[in-house]
Scaffold this active site. Structure first.
Site, PDB file in Angstrom:
ATOM      1  N   VAL A 136       0.848  -1.205   0.000  1.00 31.15           N
ATOM      2  CA  VAL A 136       0.000   0.000   0.000  1.00 31.15           C
ATOM      3  C   VAL A 136       0.878   1.247   0.000  1.00 31.15           C
ATOM      4  O   VAL A 136       1.726   1.421   0.878  1.00 31.15           O
ATOM      5  CB  VAL A 136      -0.935   0.026   1.241  1.00 31.15           C
ATOM      6  N   LYS A 209      -5.936  -1.665  -2.299  1.00 28.90           N
ATOM      7  CA  LYS A 209      -5.261  -0.991  -1.182  1.00 28.90           C
ATOM      8  C   LYS A 209      -6.287  -0.508  -0.148  1.00 28.90           C
ATOM      9  O   LYS A 209      -6.053  -0.594   1.061  1.00 28.90           O
ATOM     10  CB  LYS A 209      -4.445   0.188  -1.713  1.00 28.90           C
TER      11      LYS A 209
HETATM   12  N1  HSE Z   1       0.635   0.609  -9.868  1.00 30.05           N
HETATM   13  C1  HSE Z   1       0.730   1.046  -8.534  1.00 30.05           C
HETATM   14  C2  HSE Z   1       0.534   2.539  -8.488  1.00 30.05           C
HETATM   15  C3  HSE Z   1       2.071   0.698  -7.955  1.00 30.05           C
HETATM   16  O1  HSE Z   1       0.595   3.192  -9.542  1.00 30.05           O
HETATM   17  O2  HSE Z   1       0.305   3.077  -7.414  1.00 30.05           O
HETATM   18  C4  HSE Z   1       2.179   0.997  -6.481  1.00 30.05           C
HETATM   19  O3  HSE Z   1       1.349   0.149  -5.739  1.00 30.05           O
END
Ligand code: HSE
Ligand code: NAP
Length: 434
Positions: A136, A209
């Protein structure tokens, strides 16, 4: 007195953006870690999908394998670090490692948001760590504060920007007038995006998240299916311009908050683009940075801010966990996540918030009164309104006072049926005014 030296061999599953940065960081910090903690961290094996790919990681190429199971089961591996992503085969591999009594460090929010409870229970049964600080908000320490420092805090609300890719895209569209597609391509090049970036732009990465945050902050069982999700794919440069004219910017927010639903306490967990006043601290969170507000009854407001995506920041969080898990091997201990309880998740229809929306109408007398009447019938009260003339029609831009989502959606449905309404444009929830 000199510190006892302990050798820890890691088995790394995945050597992409995060895995490569982790190997670089371990290489660079090995001596310092050893001096501070007594841990001598070595990499025993690394699994990848394609062993023939050329790689920049500072590691002996003979350590690569395309068989992740071999890494997990190897007697030479003390701690497993999973940075491959996805549910399968990560779920099976992590389960196997935990069953074998090996601590696991992972950055895999998708997996934890879907099957976290089963994996935490497995870690507890085996008495080993399952740590996931990197899952997260990239490099921001937020999991450990929620698990440890705030374990006794009556948390009311957690709200923030938890996806770096979408924040980067919205920043580029806002500040540089870049197109959505170009900004996404740049985010992919910089290693911010998921291997399938629809998880980012569709809001599902932030939703995973949000589910993890909700479970930790409120101690309840919350998984990705419990999260109401809207992404940013429908946001246009015009929406961004309207928002600015009204003193706002548009951010993809994850919000977890307690609310009363039919007289009972419940949790509303949602991810959607929101209008944020330019004076709000979240409005200044730019590029791939993330920020999370935690609001507790005793502690008041806390804000966590930092880089939310990209190899080096994420590797920093993984390495912190790796050192923690390794120290716990030394002490023969592990951090249990504890039990989760059932929790009521309130439907989005029960949300009460403010709304921004635009309607294109025929430019004739009495139109505004008709629109206002429909809103009034559904108990939706107008806070502000702007009108601009188009060629043969008018565009009305509204911000409402707080209204119930179900009433607001009913009003939008009714407006859509009015003969004088040609089109209902973007609808956004607004935060931080009332
Ligand atoms: N793809 C995710 C983002 C990576 O852009 O936040 C970090 O968790
Ligand atoms: P990535 O660049 O796509 O790397 C994935 C790695 O895993 C690659 O080395 C790939 O092998 C390997 N891999 C993938 N599927 C595999 C399989 N089925 N079998 C064996 N190896 C496999 O991904 P990443 O950006 O590093 O992200 C990794 C994890 O960290 C994900 O869970 C992601 O959500 C999370 N995370 C990423 C960030 C970030 O900013 N990137 C931030 C926080 C968390 P090849 O190299 O051969 O293709």
């Amino acid at each position: 007195m000199s510190m006892e030296q302990v050798n820890v061999n890691i088995g790394l599953l995945g050597c992409g953006t995060v895995g490569t940065s982790l190997l670089e960081l371990i290489h660079e910090q090995r001596e310092v870690i050893s001096q501070r903690t007594g841990l001598v961290i070595d990499v025993a094996m690394v699994s990848v999908r394609d062993v023939s790919k050329s790689r920049t990681a500072p590691i002996d190429p003979t350590l690569f394998t395309d068989d992740p199971k071999q890494v997990v089961e190897s007697a030479d591996v003390d701690v497993v670090v999973e940075v491959m992503g996805g549910i399968d085969p990560s779920r099976e591999l992590i389960s196997k490692a935990l069953e074998l009594g090996k601590p696991v460090v992972t950055a895999n929010k998708e997996l934890l948001a879907a099957h976290g409870e089963e994996l935490y229970a497995l870690a507890d049964q085996s008495g080993v760590d399952l740590l996931f600080e990197a899952a997260v908000a990239g490099g921001i320490p937020i999991i450990r504060p929620l698990r440890e420092s705030l374990a006794g805090e009556p948390i009311i609300r957690v709200m923030g920007i938890v996806n770096g890719t979408t924040n980067f895209i919205l920043t580029k569209m806002t500040k540089e007038g870049m197109s959505f597609a170009d900004a996404l391509e740049e985010a992919q090049k910089l290693g911010y995006a998921e291997s399938d970036p629809t998880a980012d732009v569709g809001g599902h990465d932030a939703a995973a998240k949000a589910a993890i945050i909700a479970s930790l902050a409120f101690g309840g069982r919350v998984n990705s299916d419990d999260v109401y999700v809207e992404g940013i794919t429908e946001i246009t440069p015009e929406d961004i311009e309207f928002a600015h004219r009204l003193g706002h910017c548009i951010k993809l927010l994850a919000i977890v908050e307690k609310q009363e639903s039919n007289g009972a306490e419940s949790l509303c967990v949602r991810v959607h683009p929101s209008m944020v006043p330019l004076t709000h601290p979240l409005a200044n969170v730019q590029e791939s940075f993330n920020a999370i507000f935690v609001e507790g009854d005793s502690v008041g407001e806390l804000m966590f801010y930092g880089r939310g995506a990209g190899g080096p920041p994420t590797a920093s969080a993984v390495l912190g966990d790796l050192i923690d898990a390794s120290c716990n091997i030394k002490r023969s201990s592990a951090a249990s996540i504890g039990d989760f309880t059932s929790i009521n998740i309130s439907p989005i229809a029960d949300l009460e918030t403010q709304y921004f929306f635009e309607v294109e109408v025929e430019d004739q007398p009495g139109v505004l009164a008709q629109v206002a009447a429909v809103l009034g019938e559904q108990n939706v009260s107008i806070q502000s309104m702007e009108q601009e003339g188009l060629e043969s029609e008018a565009r009305l831009i509204f911000i409402t006072h707080k209204a119930l989502e179900s009433s607001f959606q009913a009003a939008i449905g009714a407006l859509d049926k009015l003969k004088i309404v040609r089109n209902i444009g973007t609808v956004l929830r607004v935060i931080g005014i009332d």
